[in-house]
Motif scaffolding. Structure first.
Motif, PDB file in Angstrom:
ATOM      1  N   VAL A  90       0.851  -1.192   0.000  1.00 53.03           N
ATOM      2  CA  VAL A  90       0.000   0.000   0.000  1.00 53.03           C
ATOM      3  C   VAL A  90       0.886   1.241   0.000  1.00 53.03           C
ATOM      4  CG1 VAL A  90      -1.863   1.237   1.150  1.00 53.03           C
ATOM      5  CG2 VAL A  90      -1.735  -1.257   1.326  1.00 53.03           C
ATOM      6  N   GLY A  91       0.665   2.116  -0.980  1.00 57.14           N
ATOM      7  CA  GLY A  91       1.440   3.349  -1.055  1.00 57.14           C
ATOM      8  C   GLY A  91       2.814   3.133  -1.657  1.00 57.14           C
ATOM      9  N   GLU A  92       3.644   4.171  -1.558  1.00 61.59           N
ATOM     10  CA  GLU A  92       4.982   4.137  -2.158  1.00 61.59           C
ATOM     11  C   GLU A  92       6.032   4.380  -1.083  1.00 61.59           C
ATOM     12  OE1 GLU A  92       6.032   3.330  -5.107  1.00 61.59           O
ATOM     13  OE2 GLU A  92       4.027   2.969  -5.902  1.00 61.59           O
ATOM     14  N   ASN A  93       6.567   3.298  -0.547  1.00 65.02           N
ATOM     15  CA  ASN A  93       7.631   3.373   0.448  1.00 65.02           C
ATOM     16  C   ASN A  93       8.888   2.768  -0.173  1.00 65.02           C
ATOM     17  OD1 ASN A  93       9.457   2.635   2.560  1.00 65.02           O
ATOM     18  ND2 ASN A  93       7.801   2.797   4.053  1.00 65.02           N
ATOM     19  N   PRO A  94       9.933   3.581  -0.424  1.00 64.25           N
ATOM     20  CA  PRO A  94      11.138   3.058  -1.090  1.00 64.25           C
ATOM     21  C   PRO A  94      11.773   1.874  -0.371  1.00 64.25           C
ATOM     22  CG  PRO A  94      11.176   5.457  -1.042  1.00 64.25           C
ATOM     23  CD  PRO A  94      10.023   5.033  -0.179  1.00 64.25           C
ATOM     24  N   ALA A  95      11.800   1.911   0.967  1.00 61.53           N
ATOM     25  CA  ALA A  95      12.389   0.800   1.721  1.00 61.53           C
ATOM     26  C   ALA A  95      11.573  -0.473   1.513  1.00 61.53           C
ATOM     27  CB  ALA A  95      12.465   1.146   3.203  1.00 61.53           C
ATOM     28  N   SER A  96      10.236  -0.328   1.507  1.00 60.51           N
ATOM     29  CA  SER A  96       9.374  -1.491   1.277  1.00 60.51           C
ATOM     30  C   SER A  96       9.607  -2.070  -0.110  1.00 60.51           C
ATOM     31  CB  SER A  96       7.901  -1.097   1.438  1.00 60.51           C
ATOM     32  OG  SER A  96       7.603  -0.815   2.787  1.00 60.51           O
ATOM     33  N   ARG A  97       9.773  -1.194  -1.094  1.00 63.05           N
ATOM     34  CA  ARG A  97      10.049  -1.658  -2.458  1.00 63.05           C
ATOM     35  C   ARG A  97      11.341  -2.461  -2.505  1.00 63.05           C
ATOM     36  NH1 ARG A  97       6.157  -1.630  -6.532  1.00 63.05           N
ATOM     37  NH2 ARG A  97       4.780   0.164  -6.214  1.00 63.05           N
ATOM     38  N   SER A  98      12.347  -2.007  -1.766  1.00 63.61           N
ATOM     39  CA  SER A  98      13.631  -2.704  -1.731  1.00 63.61           C
ATOM     40  C   SER A  98      13.477  -4.100  -1.133  1.00 63.61           C
ATOM     41  CB  SER A  98      14.633  -1.888  -0.906  1.00 63.61           C
ATOM     42  OG  SER A  98      15.841  -2.595  -0.740  1.00 63.61           O
ATOM     43  N   PHE A  99      12.758  -4.196  -0.007  1.00 61.58           N
ATOM     44  CA  PHE A  99      12.532  -5.501   0.618  1.00 61.58           C
ATOM     45  C   PHE A  99      11.719  -6.411  -0.301  1.00 61.58           C
ATOM     46  CE2 PHE A  99      13.016  -3.114   4.786  1.00 61.58           C
ATOM     47  CZ  PHE A  99      14.271  -3.639   5.046  1.00 61.58           C
ATOM     48  N   LEU A 100      10.759  -5.821  -1.007  1.00 63.38           N
ATOM     49  CA  LEU A 100       9.933  -6.610  -1.920  1.00 63.38           C
ATOM     50  C   LEU A 100      10.761  -7.215  -3.039  1.00 63.38           C
ATOM     51  CD1 LEU A 100       6.621  -4.596  -2.309  1.00 63.38           C
ATOM     52  CD2 LEU A 100       6.868  -6.951  -1.552  1.00 63.38           C
ATOM     53  N   ARG A 101      11.705  -6.451  -3.547  1.00 66.05           N
ATOM     54  CA  ARG A 101      12.564  -6.979  -4.616  1.00 66.05           C
ATOM     55  C   ARG A 101      13.349  -8.191  -4.125  1.00 66.05           C
ATOM     56  NH1 ARG A 101      13.018  -1.403  -5.970  1.00 66.05           N
ATOM     57  NH2 ARG A 101      14.866  -1.147  -4.655  1.00 66.05           N
ATOM     58  N   GLN A 102      13.799  -8.146  -2.865  1.00 72.45           N
ATOM     59  CA  GLN A 102      14.514  -9.296  -2.301  1.00 72.45           C
ATOM     60  C   GLN A 102      13.600 -10.518  -2.218  1.00 72.45           C
ATOM     61  OE1 GLN A 102      16.789  -8.425   1.341  1.00 72.45           O
ATOM     62  NE2 GLN A 102      16.556  -6.264   0.873  1.00 72.45           N
ATOM     63  N   LYS A 103      12.368 -10.299  -1.753  1.00 69.71           N
ATOM     64  CA  LYS A 103      11.421 -11.409  -1.627  1.00 69.71           C
ATOM     65  C   LYS A 103      11.098 -12.005  -2.992  1.00 69.71           C
ATOM     66  CE  LYS A 103       9.357  -9.400   2.518  1.00 69.71           C
ATOM     67  NZ  LYS A 103       8.222  -8.662   3.092  1.00 69.71           N
ATOM     68  N   GLU A 104      10.880 -11.124  -3.962  1.00 73.22           N
ATOM     69  CA  GLU A 104      10.551 -11.605  -5.309  1.00 73.22           C
ATOM     70  C   GLU A 104      11.716 -12.381  -5.911  1.00 73.22           C
ATOM     71  OE1 GLU A 104       8.810  -9.981  -9.586  1.00 73.22           O
ATOM     72  OE2 GLU A 104       9.451  -8.540  -8.061  1.00 73.22           O
ATOM     73  N   ARG A 105      12.932 -11.883  -5.720  1.00 76.22           N
ATOM     74  CA  ARG A 105      14.106 -12.545  -6.284  1.00 76.22           C
ATOM     75  C   ARG A 105      14.266 -13.962  -5.727  1.00 76.22           C
ATOM     76  NH1 ARG A 105      17.274  -8.697  -5.462  1.00 76.22           N
ATOM     77  NH2 ARG A 105      18.178  -9.331  -3.463  1.00 76.22           N
ATOM     78  N   VAL A 106      14.110 -14.108  -4.415  1.00 71.84           N
ATOM     79  CA  VAL A 106      14.259 -15.427  -3.794  1.00 71.84           C
ATOM     80  C   VAL A 106      13.129 -16.354  -4.234  1.00 71.84           C
ATOM     81  CG1 VAL A 106      14.294 -16.684  -1.612  1.00 71.84           C
ATOM     82  CG2 VAL A 106      15.535 -14.531  -1.822  1.00 71.84           C
ATOM     83  N   ALA A 107      11.902 -15.824  -4.267  1.00 73.71           N
ATOM     84  CA  ALA A 107      10.760 -16.643  -4.679  1.00 73.71           C
ATOM     85  C   ALA A 107      10.948 -17.163  -6.098  1.00 73.71           C
ATOM     86  CB  ALA A 107       9.470 -15.831  -4.575  1.00 73.71           C
ATOM     87  N   ARG A 108      11.332 -16.289  -7.001  1.00 69.10           N
ATOM     88  CA  ARG A 108      11.489 -16.700  -8.404  1.00 69.10           C
ATOM     89  C   ARG A 108      12.669 -17.658  -8.571  1.00 69.10           C
ATOM     90  NH1 ARG A 108       7.600 -14.351 -10.962  1.00 69.10           N
ATOM     91  NH2 ARG A 108       6.929 -12.207 -10.553  1.00 69.10           N
ATOM     92  N   ASP A 109      13.707 -17.485  -7.757  1.00 70.82           N
ATOM     93  CA  ASP A 109      14.845 -18.408  -7.795  1.00 70.82           C
ATOM     94  C   ASP A 109      14.407 -19.824  -7.423  1.00 70.82           C
ATOM     95  OD1 ASP A 109      17.639 -19.148  -7.956  1.00 70.82           O
ATOM     96  OD2 ASP A 109      17.678 -19.150  -5.778  1.00 70.82           O
ATOM     97  N   LEU A 110      13.420 -19.913  -6.548  1.00 70.10           N
ATOM     98  CA  LEU A 110      12.897 -21.219  -6.133  1.00 70.10           C
ATOM     99  C   LEU A 110      11.824 -21.748  -7.082  1.00 70.10           C
ATOM    100  CD1 LEU A 110      12.579 -20.536  -2.296  1.00 70.10           C
ATOM    101  CD2 LEU A 110      14.122 -22.194  -3.361  1.00 70.10           C
ATOM    102  N   GLY A 111      11.385 -20.905  -8.017  1.00 67.33           N
ATOM    103  CA  GLY A 111      10.322 -21.315  -8.927  1.00 67.33           C
ATOM    104  C   GLY A 111       8.932 -21.085  -8.373  1.00 67.33           C
ATOM    105  N   VAL A 112       8.841 -20.284  -7.303  1.00 73.20           N
ATOM    106  CA  VAL A 112       7.551 -19.982  -6.683  1.00 73.20           C
ATOM    107  C   VAL A 112       6.854 -18.877  -7.466  1.00 73.20           C
ATOM    108  CG1 VAL A 112       6.472 -18.962  -4.626  1.00 73.20           C
ATOM    109  CG2 VAL A 112       8.247 -20.715  -4.372  1.00 73.20           C
TER     110      VAL A 112
END
Length: 260
Positions: A32-54
């Motif tokens: 919700v909204g635009e928080n740069p720190a949240s965006r950074s954490f989200l990129r980490q989560k997405e990267r790990v998830a996609r690396d696992l094929g999730v």
């Protein structure tokens, strides 16, 4: 002071997860909204998830939504049969009551394990701490533990978990910080986001310091611990970045897989 390599521990956990079948169903993050720190954490989560094929999906929402509208979006997301895990990215904008929003996630899909009564999973902060203590063979029995900060994501779940262990726990608030209390601690866990709050002169020899803090200082990512000043105290410490951050992210995926 020995540095705890969170990235190395994370790689081992990821290696184990990759040996398992990828769970069916999506991992959905509500932002919700635009928080740069949240965006950074989200990129980490997405990267790990996609690396696992999730299968990873971000649902980005405007902060113009009312509390009730946001709760309904979270509820409908949680009720979607194609969704296996739901995360509401925190912190939410101040206008929202995060605890009430979290209540609308199905208990089985609450992979942040933030809902009261969710005893089937450990919150990622707690699980990551358990991995760290296992890595350094730290036995909590009869130890003096200080938790600095009592936030929703870090301090509260960790303090609650520790109180079920055979150790003495003291919780300090960042606004009423008493450095002298740290001098007796065998283990210090900090998650205030106040850069450089914990310094070497506050610590006893051989202490273990686990830093969940995250902030910026002189354009660099830094933690609660002044890592340079603790170098001569012996013991162990996590760096920022590269310490607890990767472990918290992979712990989310451990919960998604249902493997602890």
């Amino acid at each position: 002071m020995l540095i705890i390599d969170g990235k190395k521990i994370t790689e081992g956990i990821l290696s184990d997860l990759k040996k398992l079948p990828v769970p069916s169903g999506k991992l959905v993050v509500v932002l919700v909204g635009e928080n740069p720190a949240s965006r950074s954490f989200l990129r980490q989560k997405e990267r790990v998830a996609r690396d696992l094929g999730v299968s990873f999906e971000l649902r980005s929402l405007p902060d113009s939504l009312s509390q009730e509208e946001l709760e309904r979006v979270v509820l409908l997301t949680s009720q979607d049969a194609s969704v296996r895990g739901v995360i509401v990215q925190l912190p939410l904008p101040q206008k929202y009551n995060a605890r009430e929003v979290i209540k609308h996630i199905d208990m089985q899909k609450d992979i942040d394990a933030l809902r009261e009564g969710n005893e089937g999973m450990l919150p990622p902060a707690v699980l990551s701490l358990a991995y760290i203590l296992k890595e350094i063979n730290f036995d909590l029995t009869h130890k003096q533990v200080v938790v600095v900060g009592h936030g929703f994501l870090i301090g509260q779940p960790i303090a609650l978990w520790l109180k079920n262990k055979k150790c003495d726990v003291v919780v300090l608030d960042k606004d009423n910080f008493t450095p002298s209390v740290l001098k007796e601690a065998d283990l210090i866990i900090s998650g205030t986001g106040k850069v450089g709050l914990i310094r070497g002169e506050y610590l006893k020899e051989g202490v273990v310091v686990v830093d969940y803090g995250y902030g910026m200082q002189e354009g660099k990512v830094s933690g609660d611990v002044d890592i340079d000043s603790v170098q001569n105290t012996g013991g162990f410490a996590t760096p920022t970045p590269g310490g607890t951050g990767p472990l918290v992210v992979v712990s989310l995926l451990v919960n998604f897989y249902g493997k602890q």
